[in-house]
Design a protein around this motif. Structure first.
Motif, PDB file in Angstrom:
ATOM      1  N   HIS A  66       0.910  -1.100  -0.161  1.00 60.03           N
ATOM      2  CA  HIS A  66      -0.121  -0.266  -0.039  1.00 60.03           C
ATOM      3  C   HIS A  66       0.964   1.686  -0.051  1.00 60.03           C
ATOM      4  N   ILE A  67       0.443   2.011  -0.643  1.00 56.99           N
ATOM      5  CA  ILE A  67       1.499   3.725  -1.167  1.00 56.99           C
ATOM      6  C   ILE A  67       0.842   3.994  -1.499  1.00 56.99           C
ATOM      7  N   ALA A  68       1.766   5.230  -0.226  1.00 56.68           N
ATOM      8  CA  ALA A  68       0.941   6.937   0.151  1.00 56.68           C
ATOM      9  C   ALA A  68       1.235   7.703  -1.306  1.00 56.68           C
ATOM     10  N   LEU A  69       0.585   8.624  -1.957  1.00 63.12           N
ATOM     11  CA  LEU A  69       1.178   9.908  -2.701  1.00 63.12           C
ATOM     12  C   LEU A  69       0.727  10.426  -2.091  1.00 63.12           C
ATOM     13  N   GLN A  70       1.574  12.006  -2.924  1.00 65.86           N
ATOM     14  CA  GLN A  70       0.288  13.364  -2.622  1.00 65.86           C
ATOM     15  C   GLN A  70       0.315  13.796  -4.182  1.00 65.86           C
ATOM     16  N   HIS A  71      -0.768  15.176  -3.675  1.00 69.34           N
ATOM     17  CA  HIS A  71      -1.568  15.209  -4.887  1.00 69.34           C
ATOM     18  C   HIS A  71      -0.532  15.773  -6.189  1.00 69.34           C
ATOM     19  N   GLY A  72      -0.126  16.009  -7.021  1.00 70.26           N
ATOM     20  CA  GLY A  72       0.756  17.425  -7.437  1.00 70.26           C
ATOM     21  C   GLY A  72       0.524  17.072  -8.948  1.00 70.26           C
ATOM     22  N   ASP A  73       1.173  17.631  -9.840  1.00 66.39           N
ATOM     23  CA  ASP A  73       1.015  18.410 -11.118  1.00 66.39           C
ATOM     24  C   ASP A  73       1.748  16.887 -12.098  1.00 66.39           C
ATOM     25  N   ALA A  74       0.284  16.476 -13.091  1.00 64.47           N
ATOM     26  CA  ALA A  74       0.921  15.088 -13.925  1.00 64.47           C
ATOM     27  C   ALA A  74       2.012  15.221 -14.422  1.00 64.47           C
ATOM     28  N   VAL A  75       2.004  16.166 -15.263  1.00 65.92           N
ATOM     29  CA  VAL A  75       3.350  17.161 -16.349  1.00 65.92           C
ATOM     30  C   VAL A  75       4.029  17.486 -15.222  1.00 65.92           C
ATOM     31  N   GLN A  76       4.715  17.942 -14.891  1.00 67.96           N
ATOM     32  CA  GLN A  76       5.780  17.765 -13.793  1.00 67.96           C
ATOM     33  C   GLN A  76       6.363  16.406 -14.073  1.00 67.96           C
ATOM     34  N   ALA A  77       5.517  15.917 -12.840  1.00 63.38           N
ATOM     35  CA  ALA A  77       6.089  14.447 -12.369  1.00 63.38           C
ATOM     36  C   ALA A  77       6.231  13.300 -13.521  1.00 63.38           C
ATOM     37  N   GLN A  78       5.375  13.231 -14.846  1.00 67.18           N
ATOM     38  CA  GLN A  78       6.488  12.745 -15.979  1.00 67.18           C
ATOM     39  C   GLN A  78       7.686  13.029 -15.957  1.00 67.18           C
ATOM     40  N   ALA A  79       7.482  14.608 -15.966  1.00 63.79           N
ATOM     41  CA  ALA A  79       8.864  15.636 -16.876  1.00 63.79           C
ATOM     42  C   ALA A  79      10.110  14.583 -15.935  1.00 63.79           C
ATOM     43  N   ARG A  80       9.270  14.838 -14.963  1.00 63.52           N
ATOM     44  CA  ARG A  80      10.313  14.232 -13.316  1.00 63.52           C
ATOM     45  C   ARG A  80      10.960  13.117 -14.201  1.00 63.52           C
ATOM     46  N   ILE A  81      10.153  11.800 -14.540  1.00 63.93           N
ATOM     47  CA  ILE A  81      10.563  10.620 -14.612  1.00 63.93           C
ATOM     48  C   ILE A  81      11.982  10.286 -15.822  1.00 63.93           C
ATOM     49  N   ARG A  82      11.511  11.614 -16.942  1.00 63.29           N
ATOM     50  CA  ARG A  82      12.057  11.224 -18.456  1.00 63.29           C
ATOM     51  C   ARG A  82      13.207  11.779 -17.736  1.00 63.29           C
ATOM     52  N   GLU A  83      13.896  12.876 -16.965  1.00 67.82           N
ATOM     53  CA  GLU A  83      14.649  12.922 -16.440  1.00 67.82           C
ATOM     54  C   GLU A  83      15.423  11.758 -15.856  1.00 67.82           C
ATOM     55  N   LEU A  84      15.120  11.000 -14.628  1.00 67.11           N
ATOM     56  CA  LEU A  84      16.034  10.634 -14.069  1.00 67.11           C
ATOM     57  C   LEU A  84      16.247   9.535 -14.998  1.00 67.11           C
ATOM     58  N   LEU A  85      15.699   8.901 -15.701  1.00 63.25           N
ATOM     59  CA  LEU A  85      15.194   7.912 -17.063  1.00 63.25           C
ATOM     60  C   LEU A  85      16.920   8.321 -18.059  1.00 63.25           C
ATOM     61  N   ALA A  86      16.807   9.483 -18.503  1.00 59.09           N
ATOM     62  CA  ALA A  86      18.407  10.111 -18.543  1.00 59.09           C
ATOM     63  C   ALA A  86      19.318  10.288 -18.109  1.00 59.09           C
ATOM     64  N   GLN A  87      19.389  10.175 -17.186  1.00 57.80           N
ATOM     65  CA  GLN A  87      20.594  10.673 -15.530  1.00 57.80           C
ATOM     66  C   GLN A  87      21.095   9.369 -15.431  1.00 57.80           C
ATOM     67  N   ARG A  88      19.895   8.433 -15.185  1.00 61.27           N
ATOM     68  CA  ARG A  88      19.999   7.153 -15.405  1.00 61.27           C
ATOM     69  C   ARG A  88      20.873   6.301 -16.765  1.00 61.27           C
ATOM     70  N   SER A  89      20.235   6.749 -18.040  1.00 58.62           N
ATOM     71  CA  SER A  89      21.002   5.901 -19.285  1.00 58.62           C
ATOM     72  C   SER A  89      22.450   6.957 -19.306  1.00 58.62           C
ATOM     73  N   ALA A  90      22.895   7.647 -18.290  1.00 59.13           N
ATOM     74  CA  ALA A  90      23.500   8.216 -19.428  1.00 59.13           C
ATOM     75  C   ALA A  90      25.161   8.530 -17.869  1.00 59.13           C
TER      76      ALA A  90
END
Length: 261
Positions: A167-191
């Motif tokens: 059971h995972i607790a989350l916070q309300h936020g902005d979908a666009v910003q959250a998805q952009a953060r994921i892309r940023e993290l994945l790019a950092q990982r790939s690099a």
């Protein structure tokens, strides 16, 4: 088992079982001998099976116990077999934040719970409000984080119980910003990591006040090979299968690295 772990190495299991659902899993466990060795499997991203194989039953949760259910506006129930990346995608699209880091963990939620997996400064259990488990008798339990001793890449709890959901607790936020953060993290990982090569991800836990990759590199082991196994030239805490590594090759190279950490 070489087809069921990300190193792509290892021998056969005596029995391989994928449950249909929790009820099926419960019945299966009830029928097993109490001394049967069990290996619980997700994506196999933190697993090295020796060349002699596994003399027991492998229970594969990936793709089986993989349901997602919203318990309320900000709490997601994720089956142990769902991938961490899917949890990150689903929650970010819903405009809920907190677990974007899961996109960088190449495993399932069951594995993430078992080792308190983390990435980019965040850890799994920081966002868990409860877990569901099953024991050898097929009985189901719901437990709180207080029932476990949780540390850095370490989780200790009731013996002979295995995770089937979080059971995972989350916070309300902005979908666009959250998805952009994921892309940023994945790019950092790939690099910084050899994500396109056969590995188990980072092999060693970081010692206090230092980094395993730095210590391995300082020892001169970067790009060292044993058979088909090699310490990655991109990130020294990754040991990769260059194509034909045996589990013994990988284990020998891990032991060489371990003495320097």
């Amino acid at each position: 088992m070489s087809q069921h772990n990300t190193w792509r190495a290892g021998g056969n299991a005596r029995r391989f079982y994928t449950p249909v659902d929790l009820a099926d899993l419960s019945v299966f466990l009830q029928q097993l001998d109490s001394n049967e060795p069990l290996l619980w499997l997700g994506l196999g991203s933190n697993l090295l099976v020796r060349d002699g194989g596994f003399p027991g039953t492998v229970i594969c949760m990936h793709g089986a116990i993989a349901d997602l259910e919203w318990l309320d506006e900000t709490t997601l129930r994720a089956g142990a077999g769902v991938t961490c990346a899917k949890v990150a995608r689903v929650t970010s699209k819903a405009g809920l934040t907190g677990v974007e880091f899961l996109a960088g963990i190449p495993g399932t939620m069951g594995g993430a719970l078992a080792m308190n997996a983390g990435a980019f400064g965040s850890e799994t259990w920081s966002h868990v409000t409860a877990v569901e488990t099953i024991d050898r008798s097929g009985r189901l339990f719901t437990r709180k984080p207080a029932d476990y001793r949780i540390g850095y890449r370490s989780v200790q709890g009731p013996a002979d119980e295995w995770f089937v959901a979080a059971h995972i607790a989350l916070q309300h936020g902005d979908a666009v910003q959250a998805q952009a953060r994921i892309r940023e993290l994945l790019a950092q990982r790939s690099a910084s990591q050899p994500v396109q090569q056969r590995s188990c991800g980072s092999v060693f836990r970081n010692p206090p006040g230092d980094h395993a990759a730095r210590l391995i590199e300082a020892s001169g082991l970067k790009e060292r090979r044993v058979g088909g196994a090699q310490v990655s030239g991109k990130h020294a805490n990754f040991t990769i299968n260059t194509g034909d590594a045996t589990a013994a090759d990988i284990e020998t190279l891990l032991n060489l690295s371990l003495i320097h950490i």
